[in-house]
Design an enzyme around this catalytic site. Structure first.
Site, PDB file in Angstrom:
ATOM      1  N   GLU A 274      40.349 -29.432-166.324  1.00 61.32           N
ATOM      2  CA  GLU A 274      40.779 -30.348-167.388  1.00 61.32           C
ATOM      3  C   GLU A 274      39.575 -30.524-168.305  1.00 61.32           C
ATOM      4  O   GLU A 274      38.609 -31.194-167.932  1.00 61.32           O
ATOM      5  CB  GLU A 274      41.181 -31.710-166.792  1.00 61.32           C
ATOM      6  CG  GLU A 274      42.382 -31.659-165.882  1.00 61.32           C
ATOM      7  CD  GLU A 274      43.695 -31.484-166.627  1.00 61.32           C
ATOM      8  OE1 GLU A 274      43.693 -31.441-167.874  1.00 61.32           O
ATOM      9  OE2 GLU A 274      44.726 -31.370-165.958  1.00 61.32           O
ATOM     10  N   CYS A 308      39.303 -37.848-173.250  1.00 60.51           N
ATOM     11  CA  CYS A 308      39.639 -36.469-173.612  1.00 60.51           C
ATOM     12  C   CYS A 308      40.835 -36.436-174.542  1.00 60.51           C
ATOM     13  O   CYS A 308      40.872 -35.664-175.491  1.00 60.51           O
ATOM     14  CB  CYS A 308      39.918 -35.665-172.351  1.00 60.51           C
ATOM     15  SG  CYS A 308      41.239 -36.367-171.353  1.00 60.51           S
TER      16      CYS A 308
HETATM   17  P1  NAD Z   1      30.294 -32.472-168.219  1.00 58.51           P
HETATM   18  O1  NAD Z   1      31.020 -31.187-168.320  1.00 58.51           O
HETATM   19  O2  NAD Z   1      28.911 -32.548-168.722  1.00 58.51           O
HETATM   20  O3  NAD Z   1      30.218 -32.973-166.695  1.00 58.51           O
HETATM   21  C1  NAD Z   1      31.384 -33.141-165.909  1.00 58.51           C
HETATM   22  C2  NAD Z   1      31.015 -32.965-164.446  1.00 58.51           C
HETATM   23  O4  NAD Z   1      30.651 -31.601-164.228  1.00 58.51           O
HETATM   24  C3  NAD Z   1      29.811 -33.801-163.995  1.00 58.51           C
HETATM   25  O5  NAD Z   1      30.051 -34.298-162.696  1.00 58.51           O
HETATM   26  C4  NAD Z   1      28.671 -32.789-163.997  1.00 58.51           C
HETATM   27  O6  NAD Z   1      27.631 -33.135-163.109  1.00 58.51           O
HETATM   28  C5  NAD Z   1      29.403 -31.542-163.543  1.00 58.51           C
HETATM   29  N1  NAD Z   1      28.741 -30.281-163.922  1.00 58.51           N
HETATM   30  C6  NAD Z   1      27.964 -30.031-164.989  1.00 58.51           C
HETATM   31  N2  NAD Z   1      27.564 -28.749-164.996  1.00 58.51           N
HETATM   32  C7  NAD Z   1      28.138 -28.151-163.922  1.00 58.51           C
HETATM   33  C8  NAD Z   1      28.143 -26.819-163.408  1.00 58.51           C
HETATM   34  N3  NAD Z   1      27.445 -25.837-163.996  1.00 58.51           N
HETATM   35  N4  NAD Z   1      28.893 -26.557-162.309  1.00 58.51           N
HETATM   36  C9  NAD Z   1      29.616 -27.542-161.729  1.00 58.51           C
HETATM   37  N5  NAD Z   1      29.617 -28.820-162.149  1.00 58.51           N
HETATM   38  C10 NAD Z   1      28.911 -29.125-163.232  1.00 58.51           C
HETATM   39  O7  NAD Z   1      31.265 -33.529-168.918  1.00 58.51           O
HETATM   40  P2  NAD Z   1      30.983 -35.060-169.208  1.00 58.51           P
HETATM   41  O8  NAD Z   1      30.013 -35.127-170.342  1.00 58.51           O
HETATM   42  O9  NAD Z   1      30.687 -35.760-167.929  1.00 58.51           O
HETATM   43  O10 NAD Z   1      32.436 -35.546-169.690  1.00 58.51           O
HETATM   44  C11 NAD Z   1      32.880 -35.448-171.001  1.00 58.51           C
HETATM   45  C12 NAD Z   1      33.753 -34.225-171.190  1.00 58.51           C
HETATM   46  O11 NAD Z   1      34.842 -34.248-170.278  1.00 58.51           O
HETATM   47  C13 NAD Z   1      34.392 -34.201-172.562  1.00 58.51           C
HETATM   48  O12 NAD Z   1      34.368 -32.896-173.084  1.00 58.51           O
HETATM   49  C14 NAD Z   1      35.827 -34.634-172.301  1.00 58.51           C
HETATM   50  O13 NAD Z   1      36.766 -34.214-173.254  1.00 58.51           O
HETATM   51  C15 NAD Z   1      36.064 -34.011-170.973  1.00 58.51           C
HETATM   52  N6  NAD Z   1      37.188 -34.669-170.316  1.00 58.51           N
HETATM   53  C16 NAD Z   1      38.368 -33.980-170.177  1.00 58.51           C
HETATM   54  C17 NAD Z   1      39.476 -34.605-169.613  1.00 58.51           C
HETATM   55  C18 NAD Z   1      40.798 -33.888-169.459  1.00 58.51           C
HETATM   56  O14 NAD Z   1      41.644 -34.360-168.705  1.00 58.51           O
HETATM   57  N7  NAD Z   1      41.029 -32.777-170.139  1.00 58.51           N
HETATM   58  C19 NAD Z   1      39.370 -35.933-169.191  1.00 58.51           C
HETATM   59  C20 NAD Z   1      38.157 -36.607-169.348  1.00 58.51           C
HETATM   60  C21 NAD Z   1      37.057 -35.956-169.912  1.00 58.51           C
END
Ligand code: NAD
Length: 504
Positions: A274, A308
């Site tokens: 997501e 999101c």
């Molecule tokens: P992010 O991608 O920076 O981090 C999300 C999670 O992924 C964190 O727990 C982080 O530690 C982990 N992570 C980071 N790099 C990784 C890797 N290489 N391998 C595995 N895990 C890793 O996102 P964020 O800044 O925490 O959240 C904001 C983003 O999330 C925005 O783009 C938003 O649109 C998206 N989002 C999407 C939805 C949806 O349902 N589509 C819902 C909420 C947020």
């Protein structure tokens, strides 16, 4: 479970007491100091191998420390989940459903404490974090009504064919910081209801409420079924490469989603991703402006734009563009912003320094664009914490970063359109395809516009929100697969077709 034995009246009294006690950042900080959080590995609450500060976004100062899992502790969590898998997979669906209902009760019975911790670490006003917890429990309960039993595909003289939905194994669940509990609980529900075990990792920016939930729910599931660790991106990366993790369910940015696809390729993990959205709302000229202006404002600036599926771009018919923009700007000027514990505050800060800097850099670039008109806002608020004014910008077109990219902050670009085809073309431009909406008093015309939109969810006259019985997810680069509904649940299973002889 202690909570299930308490009467409703007792629970209400306890919640009220905690509500009164945990009514300020300092009260929650003291509470956390005297009740330190730990990781949940194999049914045991354990100290972290290291500790990292957690920052209160309303003050930009440290508010707590959180345990971080070492590589060895992550191994232990995956190994505990692996060991617990066969028995949990063999547990009847009815019993798994019962455990998850107890889990929902844990959420409901501890709303006050969880919401206070969530407000401290995430920044959103207390009334809204309460809604996050309550809604998470509601979604969980609703998902348990979905039938995931095996299906008989045929039963005739040729034989009987049964589709069996087999759990996958250990699910690695990785959550972001914008809606920590609201996004983690569905992951837990999808994984455990379908017979998998789980290792859940919250964002290191907002680990506290998830670790508290782990502590509260420690005894709900058999040991090792539900594990919660904490850590940075490196821990997430370790999960997504691990041979004993069968599936990753990630909510996060598109960039992280692509990294997870790459790192999980060598073990061909199942994935539910997501990812980011840059949702367009198309507002036709036949709307009632008085009604739609507050609804559009709410859907764009909810959680200070850090959702999101918030409206991130608005396309408004030229005939009503200026008036609608003025109405929304007036709402922005009147919306109180501040720390989440301050009564009547509606908008909180941006959640972390990196995101704050990122939004400010988009604003700086936009200010340098001669076409941009800042109708309201445009700057950081001159006080401690990561506060940015609710901002509305007009005059831009595709090609501007604010229009093309997800900003994930309280900044909304509003563009004009002349006819429906023009609006659809502008809305469909770009790599995102999470959600979109059409606003009109002519529902037939709105449906016609909706049918042209490339997005996993399209609403008419509303925006934001999931229905637990309806699949949710992104088209194009906004995701892979769907959560919720039967489709979402079955994505946590593998289908086995069992052919039996006639009469079996
Ligand atoms: P992010 O991608 O920076 O981090 C999300 C999670 O992924 C964190 O727990 C982080 O530690 C982990 N992570 C980071 N790099 C990784 C890797 N290489 N391998 C595995 N895990 C890793 O996102 P964020 O800044 O925490 O959240 C904001 C983003 O999330 C925005 O783009 C938003 O649109 C998206 N989002 C999407 C939805 C949806 O349902 N589509 C819902 C909420 C947020």
């Amino acid at each position: 479970m202690q909570s299930t034995k308490r009467s409703d009246i007792q629970l209400r009294a306890i919640n009220l007491e905690i509500d009164m006690v945990l009514d300020s950042p300092s009260a929650v900080m003291t509470h956390l100091q005297s009740n330190p959080l730990r990781l949940l590995i194999g049914g045991e609450l354990v100290e972290g191998g290291q500790y990292a500060p957690v920052i209160d976004p309303a003050t930009a100062t440290e508010c707590a420390i959180a345990p971080i899992a070492t590589a060895t502790q992550l191994e232990q969590a995956i190994s505990a989940a692996n060991a617990a898998f066969p028995a949990w997979a063999a547990t009847a669906t009815k019993e798994r459903r019962r455990c998850l209902r107890v889990f929902a009760e844990v959420l409901e019975s501890n709303v006050a404490e969880l919401a206070a911790i969530l407000t401290l670490e995430q920044g959103r006003p207390l009334a809204l974090t309460r809604v996050e917890i309550e809604r998470a429990a509601m979604l969980l309960r609703a998902m348990l009504t979905i039938d995931i039993e095996d299906e008989v595909l045929r039963d005739d003289e040729g034989g009987r064919v049964v589709l069996q939905h087999r759990p996958l194994g250990v699910v690695g669940a990785i959550a972001p910081w914008n809606v920590p509990i609201g996004l983690a609980v569905p992951k837990i529900t999808h994984a455990l209801y379908t017979g998998n075990t789980i290792v859940l990792k919250p964002s290191p920016y907002t680990p506290l409420s998830t670790l508290k939930l782990a502590e509260l729910a420690r005894d709900v599931f058999p040991r090792g079924v539900f594990n919660v660790i904490n850590g940075g991106n490196d821990v997430g990366a370790q999960m997504s490469t691990h041979a004993d993790v069968a599936k990753i369910t990630l909510t996060g940015s598109i960039a992280t989603g692509k990294r997870v696809v790459a790192s999980s390729a060598s073990t061909l993990k199942r994935l539910t991703l997501e990812l980011g959205g840059n949702d367009a709302a198309i507002v036709r000229k036949d709307v009632n402006l008085e009604h739609v202006a507050p609804a559009l404002f709410g859907a764009a600036f909810v959680n200070s734009g850090q959702v999101c599926m918030a409206i991130k771009r608005m396309y408004v018919h030229s005939a009503i563009h200026d008036e609608l923009v003025e109405r929304m700007a007036a709402i922005a000027r009147d919306t109180p912003m501040g720390g989440g514990f301050t009564p009547n505050v509606k908008l909180g800060p941006v959640q972390n320094q990196a995101q704050f800097d990122s939004v400010l850099s988009v604003l700086k670039e936009t200010k340098a664009d001669p076409r941009a008109r800042f109708v309201v806002g445009g700057s950081a608020v001159d006080k401690p914490g990561y506060f940015i004014e609710p901002t509305i910008v007009t005059g831009l077109t595709q090609g501007a970063r604010l229009v093309d990219e997800e900003t994930f902050g309280p900044v909304l670009p509003v563009m004009r359109f002349e006819d429906d085809d023009d609006a659809v073309a502008q809305a469909n431009a770009g790599k995102y395809g999470l959600c979109a909406s059409v606003w009109s008093s002519n529902i037939a015309a709105a449906q016609q516009v909706a049918s042209g939109l490339v997005a996993g969810t399209v609403w008419i006259n509303r925006h934001v929100g999931v229905d637990p019985l309806v699949p949710f997810g992104g088209m194009k680069e906004s995701g892979l697969g769907r959560q919720f509904g039967k489709e979402g649940l079955l994505a946590f299973t593998e289908t086995r077709a069992l052919y039996c002889p006639p009469g079996a």
